[in-house]
Design a protein around this motif. Structure first.
Motif, PDB file in Angstrom:
ATOM      1  N   TYR A 131     -14.271   0.096   9.443  1.00 38.37           N
ATOM      2  CA  TYR A 131     -15.405   0.325   8.213  1.00 38.37           C
ATOM      3  C   TYR A 131     -15.389   2.688   8.809  1.00 38.37           C
ATOM      4  O   TYR A 131     -15.858   3.202   7.366  1.00 38.37           O
ATOM      5  CB  TYR A 131     -16.385  -0.177   8.311  1.00 38.37           C
ATOM      6  N   SER A 187     -14.007  -9.482  -2.044  1.00 40.62           N
ATOM      7  CA  SER A 187     -13.629  -8.026  -1.964  1.00 40.62           C
ATOM      8  C   SER A 187     -13.096  -7.401  -2.424  1.00 40.62           C
ATOM      9  O   SER A 187     -12.113  -8.016  -3.077  1.00 40.62           O
ATOM     10  CB  SER A 187     -13.312  -7.578   0.022  1.00 40.62           C
ATOM     11  N   THR A 188     -13.258  -5.799  -2.869  1.00 41.95           N
ATOM     12  CA  THR A 188     -12.268  -5.443  -3.369  1.00 41.95           C
ATOM     13  C   THR A 188     -11.024  -4.430  -2.360  1.00 41.95           C
ATOM     14  O   THR A 188     -10.221  -4.358  -2.953  1.00 41.95           O
ATOM     15  CB  THR A 188     -12.938  -4.165  -4.591  1.00 41.95           C
ATOM     16  N   ASN A 189     -11.402  -5.063  -1.257  1.00 47.92           N
ATOM     17  CA  ASN A 189     -10.489  -4.438  -0.082  1.00 47.92           C
ATOM     18  C   ASN A 189      -9.910  -5.479   0.928  1.00 47.92           C
ATOM     19  O   ASN A 189     -10.922  -6.625   1.014  1.00 47.92           O
ATOM     20  CB  ASN A 189     -10.974  -3.209   0.864  1.00 47.92           C
ATOM     21  N   GLU A 231       0.354  -0.986  -0.039  1.00 42.92           N
ATOM     22  CA  GLU A 231      -0.112  -0.283   0.427  1.00 42.92           C
ATOM     23  C   GLU A 231       1.166   1.161   0.115  1.00 42.92           C
ATOM     24  O   GLU A 231       2.343   1.244   0.647  1.00 42.92           O
ATOM     25  CB  GLU A 231      -0.665   0.328   1.075  1.00 42.92           C
TER      26      GLU A 231
END
Length: 584
Positions: A65, A180-182, A31
């Protein structure tokens, strides 16, 4: 503000990890700013899919979240409403929570919508058994039971595979897939919710899935559960990266079957497969044994490994000898449920769970260890520094004594990096060990050899000659007449070992007193005095038997690990003491 809730359950956003985190899987993700490590575990603390993250593999924090992480402590009700925060999954925001002991000042659904950081937000699959969470503090959120999740990134999505308790037999599990995209979620089951692996021929199904990339293709590993007339085993099959499911036309590969032979550490179970290709060779890590102590002080659950020359495309084989690389030792009990992963600097780590001795076995905490590959291909795992020998893991009965033996320069092991603890100590090796222990005194053999079977070409010739000149060894009578025999290649018996150490200590005329400590040693034994001296000075404890006095096994061979124990204990009583330097 929320101390009552937070003290009861640790898995809340921003809270530093401190609780149960069983069957951990760690996924490194690049990241902005560096690599972040995401950890996933079996359901705990009211969460279907617990997720934490770390940048140093030491401090772990629960993922969140909310777009306003300071809301819960700021009490800014007018400035923030979690029900309208679109960063929180709709499934969480719209869930009708029913919570006892509601915190004051806040609506229950607002509090829980912010606190619920569950990585899996989908309702349970149609084939899953209803498993509601009950008891004090239950949120009512979790109605499914998920085990041992693992995550892979391909086809621009994060694929989470997990075992879910299914309808049917009481202990039946099947493997589900959520996307999931995360890496921190939210994960949702794929369309249709059908299981990825759910074989009908295994009554209790399958558990412990883990995806593994091998030569550009992805494979799914799993463990088959108990089924009548079927053996437990570890399996693999290719994944279709377009769907995340098993590839059509591919076949299941049986990687390893549980060893049920007498004395096998795997006899109770074999599970938690994880693969890694290290140094060009692929290894299969797995757990086995019986995790729960059931009244015992120690857990016999362990982690071992096998070698897979063709990765997940063909069966694997166990290395010779004891292939366990993690076992219960000291306060760390029941090490297993682990997975291998590579860090940003290229080193290999192993994430696993263990509980604290005399603690609650249900609190299986996350631990990160180092994986080492030796030149000859052996694998060892250590929480700290590299093990001195590839075949002496930290849980070995005499690991500390063997490490001491190497640390003071008495042994270096063999060329493969092994100490061979269960091998016997030859009489020539023993001469070398004691010579080095005595400080490697300056000594040059003179004259003819006093032993008929020892010459200048013999291994450790000087050390054997030193033993004789120092009065430690006289040899054995030669049945053919002439010079005595030293028998350098023979294993040294435990009674002879006692005699050598007794002579090395310089003790004279020791008189044993009191009752006989060993069931198989009496005054008629050849080295009765020396064995009693060993026992009375704490150098030996013998072998425990189910009932009665222990055995010394005087005629038995001295194993190399036992030699290390004898000499280390000897050193605490007679530190670095040696006979007077011999005359040259």
């Amino acid at each position: 503000m929320f101390a009552p809730i937070r003290d009861g359950y640790w898995l809340f956003p921003g809270v530093t990890y401190k609780g149960n985190f069983a069957d951990p899987f760690v996924l490194p993700v690049k990241e902005a700013g560096g690599t972040v490590y995401y950890a996933y575990a079996t359901n705990t603390a009211q969460r279907n899919l617990p997720i934490m993250k770390s940048t140093d593999l030491k401090t772990w924090n629960v993922t969140s979240y909310t777009s306003n992480p300071g809301w819960a402590d700021s009490k800014c009700l007018n400035n923030y409403d979690p029900l309208n925060d679109k960063s929180i999954p709709a499934e969480i925001r719209h869930y009708n929570y029913n919570v006892a002991n509601k915190p004051p000042l806040y609506l229950p659904n607002q509090v829980e919508a912010w606190l619920n950081a569950d990585g899996l937000v989908s309702p349970r699959p149609s084939w899953a058994r209803w498993m509601p969470q009950t008891g004090p503090g239950a949120l009512g959120w979790r109605t499914q039971e998920t085990w041992a999740p693992s995550v892979a990134h391909f086809n621009n999505k994060y694929h989470a595979y997990m075992a879910v308790r299914a309808e049917g037999a009481e202990d039946r599990f099947c493997i589900a897939l959520a996307l999931s995209t995360n890496p921190a979620g939210p994960f949702r089951y794929v369309k249709g919710n059908s299981a990825v692996v759910c074989p009908k021929d295994f009554v209790n199904g399958v558990i412990d899935p883990e995806p593994f990339e091998y030569k550009g293709k992805w494979y799914l590993l799993w463990k088959s559960e108990y089924s009548p007339n079927k053996g437990q085993g570890l399996h693999a099959q290719q994944i279709d990266t377009a769907t995340g499911r098993l590839k059509s036309g591919s076949h299941r590969i049986d990687l390893l079957q549980r060893d049920t032979s007498a004395g096998s550490w795997e006899k109770h179970a074999i599970e938690n497969p994880s693969m890694a290709t290290i140094g060009g060779k692929t290894y299969l890590f797995y757990a086995g044994g019986e995790f729960w102590p059931y009244g015992r002080t120690l857990s016999n659950y362990s982690t071992g490994y096998a070698v897979c020359p063709q990765g997940p495309t063909a069966p694997c084989s166990r290395p010779s000898g004891d292939n366990r690389i993690l076992g219960s030792v000291g306060k760390v009990q029941g090490p297993g449920g682990g997975s291998a992963f590579q860090t940003a600097d290229g080193s290999w780590k192993f994430a696993y769970h263990a509980y604290t001795r005399d603690g609650d076995p249900n609190t299986r905490q996350l631990r990160i260890a180092n994986i080492y590959r030796w030149k000859a291909g052996q694998i060892s795992i250590s929480d700290g520094a590299k093990a001195r020998f590839a075949d002496v893991p930290a849980h070995h009965q005499f690991a500390q004594q063997i490490s001491w033996l190497a640390g003071v320069g008495i042994t270096t092991g063999n060329k493969s990096g092994n100490f061979v603890p269960s091998g016997y100590t030859s009489r020539s090796d023993m001469a070398a060990f004691l010579y080095r222990y005595a400080g490697s005194p300056k000594y040059t053999p003179k004259g003819a050899s006093p032993f008929a079977d020892v010459s200048e070409s013999s291994k450790f010739y000087k050390e054997i000659r030193w033993m004789q000149s120092a009065g430690l060894a006289t040899g054995n009578r030669n049945p053919s007449g002439g010079k005595n025999l030293y028998k350098p290649g023979d294993p040294i018996s435990r009674e002879a070992m006692a005699a050598f150490l007794y002579r090395l200590s310089g003790t004279k005329g020791y008189t044993p007193r009191g009752a006989q400590p060993f069931a198989d040693v009496n005054r008629n034994s050849k080295f009765y005095r020396e064995i009693r001296w060993m026992y009375d000075n704490g150098i030996t404890t013998g072998y425990k038997v189910p009932s009665g006095k222990p055995l010394y096994n005087e005629k038995g061979n001295t194993k190399r690990d036992a030699f290390a124990a004898f000499l280390q204990r000897y050193d605490t009583k007679y530190p670095q003491r040696s006979p007077a330097p011999p005359l040259n």
